[in-house]
Design a protein around this motif. Structure first.
Motif, PDB file in Angstrom:
ATOM      1  N   VAL A  46      77.385  25.088  68.593  1.00  0.00           N
ATOM      2  CA  VAL A  46      76.373  24.053  69.049  1.00  0.00           C
ATOM      3  C   VAL A  46      75.784  24.568  70.559  1.00  0.00           C
ATOM      4  N   ILE A  70      72.924  23.353  72.515  1.00  0.00           N
ATOM      5  CA  ILE A  70      71.812  22.521  72.688  1.00  0.00           C
ATOM      6  C   ILE A  70      71.674  21.932  74.136  1.00  0.00           C
ATOM      7  N   TRP A  88      72.636  16.919  72.968  1.00  0.00           N
ATOM      8  CA  TRP A  88      73.953  16.877  72.980  1.00  0.00           C
ATOM      9  C   TRP A  88      74.378  15.592  72.817  1.00  0.00           C
ATOM     10  N   PHE A 127      73.446  14.174  69.588  1.00  0.00           N
ATOM     11  CA  PHE A 127      74.311  14.717  68.488  1.00  0.00           C
ATOM     12  C   PHE A 127      75.304  14.067  68.636  1.00  0.00           C
ATOM     13  N   VAL A 156      77.100  20.820  60.949  1.00  0.00           N
ATOM     14  CA  VAL A 156      76.323  20.397  61.983  1.00  0.00           C
ATOM     15  C   VAL A 156      74.664  20.442  61.754  1.00  0.00           C
ATOM     16  N   ARG A 157      74.231  21.096  60.865  1.00  0.00           N
ATOM     17  CA  ARG A 157      72.807  21.178  60.653  1.00  0.00           C
ATOM     18  C   ARG A 157      72.345  20.052  60.722  1.00  0.00           C
ATOM     19  N   LEU A 191      72.241  18.036  64.092  1.00  0.00           N
ATOM     20  CA  LEU A 191      71.505  18.778  64.911  1.00  0.00           C
ATOM     21  C   LEU A 191      69.896  18.207  64.746  1.00  0.00           C
ATOM     22  N   ASN A 209      67.578  16.388  67.321  1.00  0.00           N
ATOM     23  CA  ASN A 209      66.465  17.176  68.073  1.00  0.00           C
ATOM     24  C   ASN A 209      65.251  16.117  67.922  1.00  0.00           C
TER      25      ASN A 209
END
Length: 190
Positions: free
Chosen positions: A93, A95, A100, A103, A143-144, A147, A151
Protein backbone atom coordinates in the motif's frame (compact mmCIF):
# COMPACT_ATOMS: atom_id res chain seq x y z
CA UNK A 1 15.64 12.36 16.14
CA UNK A 2 17.22 9.04 16.91
CA UNK A 3 18.66 6.99 14.06
CA UNK A 4 17.14 3.68 13.44
CA UNK A 5 18.14 0.46 11.78
CA UNK A 6 16.02 -0.99 9.01
CA UNK A 7 15.49 -4.74 9.00
CA UNK A 8 13.38 -6.59 6.46
CA UNK A 9 11.72 -9.81 7.47
CA UNK A 10 8.87 -12.05 6.41
CA UNK A 11 5.51 -11.67 8.12
CA UNK A 12 5.83 -15.08 9.77
CA UNK A 13 9.12 -13.97 11.38
CA UNK A 14 7.60 -10.89 13.05
CA UNK A 15 6.57 -13.07 15.98
CA UNK A 16 10.24 -13.18 17.03
CA UNK A 17 10.38 -9.38 17.06
CA UNK A 18 7.18 -9.19 19.09
CA UNK A 19 8.50 -11.63 21.71
CA UNK A 20 11.43 -9.34 22.47
CA UNK A 21 12.00 -5.72 23.50
CA UNK A 22 12.08 -3.71 20.29
CA UNK A 23 10.74 -0.56 18.68
CA UNK A 24 9.20 -1.06 15.25
CA UNK A 25 7.27 0.60 12.45
CA UNK A 26 5.59 -0.83 9.35
CA UNK A 27 7.32 1.91 7.31
CA UNK A 28 10.88 2.70 6.34
CA UNK A 29 12.50 6.10 6.84
CA UNK A 30 14.97 7.98 4.68
CA UNK A 31 18.50 7.88 6.12
CA UNK A 32 17.19 5.98 9.16
CA UNK A 33 15.71 9.14 10.69
CA UNK A 34 12.09 8.70 11.83
CA UNK A 35 9.68 11.57 11.32
CA UNK A 36 6.82 12.35 8.96
CA UNK A 37 9.09 14.18 6.51
CA UNK A 38 11.43 11.20 6.08
CA UNK A 39 8.73 8.51 5.91
CA UNK A 40 9.05 6.38 2.79
CA UNK A 41 5.58 5.29 1.66
CA UNK A 42 4.68 1.71 0.92
CA UNK A 43 4.02 -1.11 3.36
CA UNK A 44 2.54 -4.60 3.45
CA UNK A 45 1.67 -4.28 7.15
CA UNK A 46 -1.02 -2.48 9.06
CA UNK A 47 -0.43 -1.90 12.77
CA UNK A 48 -3.35 -1.01 15.01
CA UNK A 49 -2.84 0.34 18.51
CA UNK A 50 -5.81 -0.56 20.69
CA UNK A 51 -5.93 1.06 24.12
CA UNK A 52 -9.62 0.94 24.94
CA UNK A 53 -11.20 -2.23 23.63
CA UNK A 54 -14.45 -3.97 24.50
CA UNK A 55 -12.86 -7.27 23.47
CA UNK A 56 -9.69 -8.90 24.76
CA UNK A 57 -6.61 -9.64 22.72
CA UNK A 58 -7.56 -13.32 22.76
CA UNK A 59 -11.05 -12.51 21.43
CA UNK A 60 -9.55 -10.33 18.69
CA UNK A 61 -7.28 -13.24 17.77
CA UNK A 62 -10.35 -15.47 17.38
CA UNK A 63 -12.23 -12.84 15.32
CA UNK A 64 -9.25 -12.40 12.98
CA UNK A 65 -8.58 -16.13 12.53
CA UNK A 66 -9.10 -15.94 8.73
CA UNK A 67 -6.51 -13.15 8.28
CA UNK A 68 -2.77 -13.42 8.83
CA UNK A 69 -2.07 -11.42 11.94
CA UNK A 70 -0.06 -11.03 15.11
CA UNK A 71 -1.54 -9.68 18.32
CA UNK A 72 0.64 -8.64 21.23
CA UNK A 73 -0.19 -7.11 24.56
CA UNK A 74 1.51 -3.85 25.49
CA UNK A 75 3.85 -3.16 28.43
CA UNK A 76 1.50 -4.56 31.09
CA UNK A 77 0.77 -8.22 30.25
CA UNK A 78 -2.20 -8.24 32.65
CA UNK A 79 -4.15 -5.70 30.55
CA UNK A 80 -5.83 -7.89 27.95
CA UNK A 81 -7.94 -5.02 26.58
CA UNK A 82 -4.85 -3.05 25.52
CA UNK A 83 -2.96 -4.56 22.60
CA UNK A 84 -1.48 -4.19 19.13
CA UNK A 85 -2.71 -5.92 15.99
CA UNK A 86 -0.40 -6.36 13.00
CA UNK A 87 -2.15 -7.42 9.80
CA UNK A 88 -0.45 -8.72 6.69
CA UNK A 89 -1.71 -6.97 3.55
CA UNK A 90 -2.04 -8.75 0.20
CA UNK A 91 -0.14 -6.03 -1.64
CA UNK A 92 2.06 -3.05 -0.94
CA UNK A 93 0.00 0.00 0.00
CA UNK A 94 1.64 3.19 -1.26
CA UNK A 95 -0.80 6.08 -0.79
CA UNK A 96 -0.84 9.68 0.38
CA UNK A 97 -1.16 10.43 4.11
CA UNK A 98 -4.77 11.62 3.74
CA UNK A 99 -5.80 8.45 1.87
CA UNK A 100 -3.86 6.41 4.46
CA UNK A 101 -5.98 7.93 7.23
CA UNK A 102 -9.20 6.82 5.52
CA UNK A 103 -7.74 3.42 4.63
CA UNK A 104 -6.65 2.85 8.23
CA UNK A 105 -10.07 3.85 9.62
CA UNK A 106 -12.00 1.82 7.03
CA UNK A 107 -10.09 -1.40 7.78
CA UNK A 108 -10.46 -0.91 11.54
CA UNK A 109 -14.19 -0.22 11.25
CA UNK A 110 -14.82 -3.24 9.04
CA UNK A 111 -13.04 -5.47 11.57
CA UNK A 112 -14.95 -3.88 14.48
CA UNK A 113 -11.73 -2.80 16.16
CA UNK A 114 -11.68 0.35 18.28
CA UNK A 115 -8.26 1.66 17.28
CA UNK A 116 -6.32 4.80 18.08
CA UNK A 117 -5.82 6.87 14.94
CA UNK A 118 -2.06 7.38 14.76
CA UNK A 119 0.26 9.01 12.23
CA UNK A 120 2.09 6.85 9.72
CA UNK A 121 5.40 7.67 11.39
CA UNK A 122 4.21 6.22 14.72
CA UNK A 123 6.68 4.03 16.56
CA UNK A 124 5.45 0.88 18.31
CA UNK A 125 7.08 -1.20 21.03
CA UNK A 126 7.17 -4.91 21.70
CA UNK A 127 7.84 -6.41 25.12
CA UNK A 128 9.47 -9.72 26.02
CA UNK A 129 7.06 -10.05 28.97
CA UNK A 130 3.90 -9.89 26.84
CA UNK A 131 2.24 -12.85 25.11
CA UNK A 132 1.77 -12.95 21.35
CA UNK A 133 -1.02 -14.64 19.37
CA UNK A 134 -0.42 -15.31 15.68
CA UNK A 135 -2.06 -16.70 12.57
CA UNK A 136 0.35 -17.04 9.67
CA UNK A 137 -1.27 -19.78 7.58
CA UNK A 138 -4.47 -17.97 6.59
CA UNK A 139 -4.66 -15.15 4.03
CA UNK A 140 -3.35 -11.59 4.01
CA UNK A 141 -5.99 -8.88 4.17
CA UNK A 142 -7.24 -8.00 0.67
CA UNK A 143 -6.75 -4.23 0.37
CA UNK A 144 -8.38 -3.38 -2.98
CA UNK A 145 -11.87 -2.50 -1.72
CA UNK A 146 -10.52 -0.58 1.28
CA UNK A 147 -8.26 1.46 -1.00
CA UNK A 148 -11.14 2.30 -3.33
CA UNK A 149 -13.29 3.48 -0.41
CA UNK A 150 -10.40 5.46 1.10
CA UNK A 151 -9.68 7.17 -2.23
CA UNK A 152 -13.36 8.10 -2.63
CA UNK A 153 -13.52 9.52 0.89
CA UNK A 154 -10.34 11.53 0.36
CA UNK A 155 -11.81 13.02 -2.82
CA UNK A 156 -15.03 13.92 -0.99
CA UNK A 157 -13.15 15.78 1.73
CA UNK A 158 -13.80 19.48 1.26
CA UNK A 159 -10.80 21.72 0.95
CA UNK A 160 -10.67 24.38 3.61
CA UNK A 161 -9.80 27.82 2.29
CA UNK A 162 -7.22 29.74 4.15
CA UNK A 163 -8.27 33.16 5.44
CA UNK A 164 -7.21 36.10 3.30
CA UNK A 165 -4.12 37.97 4.36
CA UNK A 166 -4.40 41.65 5.32
CA UNK A 167 -2.94 42.61 1.94
CA UNK A 168 -5.46 40.41 0.09
CA UNK A 169 -8.39 41.95 2.03
CA UNK A 170 -7.13 45.47 1.28
CA UNK A 171 -6.81 44.64 -2.42
CA UNK A 172 -10.32 43.15 -2.56
CA UNK A 173 -11.83 46.17 -0.82
CA UNK A 174 -9.97 48.61 -3.06
CA UNK A 175 -12.14 47.46 -5.99
CA UNK A 176 -15.56 46.71 -4.46
CA UNK A 177 -17.30 46.48 -7.83
CA UNK A 178 -15.13 43.50 -8.86
CA UNK A 179 -15.10 41.89 -5.42
CA UNK A 180 -18.87 42.09 -5.01
CA UNK A 181 -19.74 41.70 -8.70
CA UNK A 182 -22.16 38.84 -7.94
CA UNK A 183 -24.24 41.22 -5.78
CA UNK A 184 -24.25 44.00 -8.40
CA UNK A 185 -25.21 41.54 -11.15
CA UNK A 186 -27.98 39.88 -9.13
CA UNK A 187 -31.46 40.33 -10.60
CA UNK A 188 -33.96 42.22 -8.43
CA UNK A 189 -36.26 39.21 -8.07
CA UNK A 190 -33.52 36.74 -7.23
Amino acid sequence: NARWEEIECEFIDLVELLKNDYAYSPFRFKNGIRNKETLLPGTKLLVFDIDDSTITAEEAHFILEDINHHIALTADPTKHFKFRVILELDSVVDISPIVWKYFYKEVATSLSLNVDLLPQSQLFFSYSTSPVWSVTDAKPLAVRDYLMIANDKALETPTISKPLTTAQVALALSDPFTTFRYAYDCAEDG
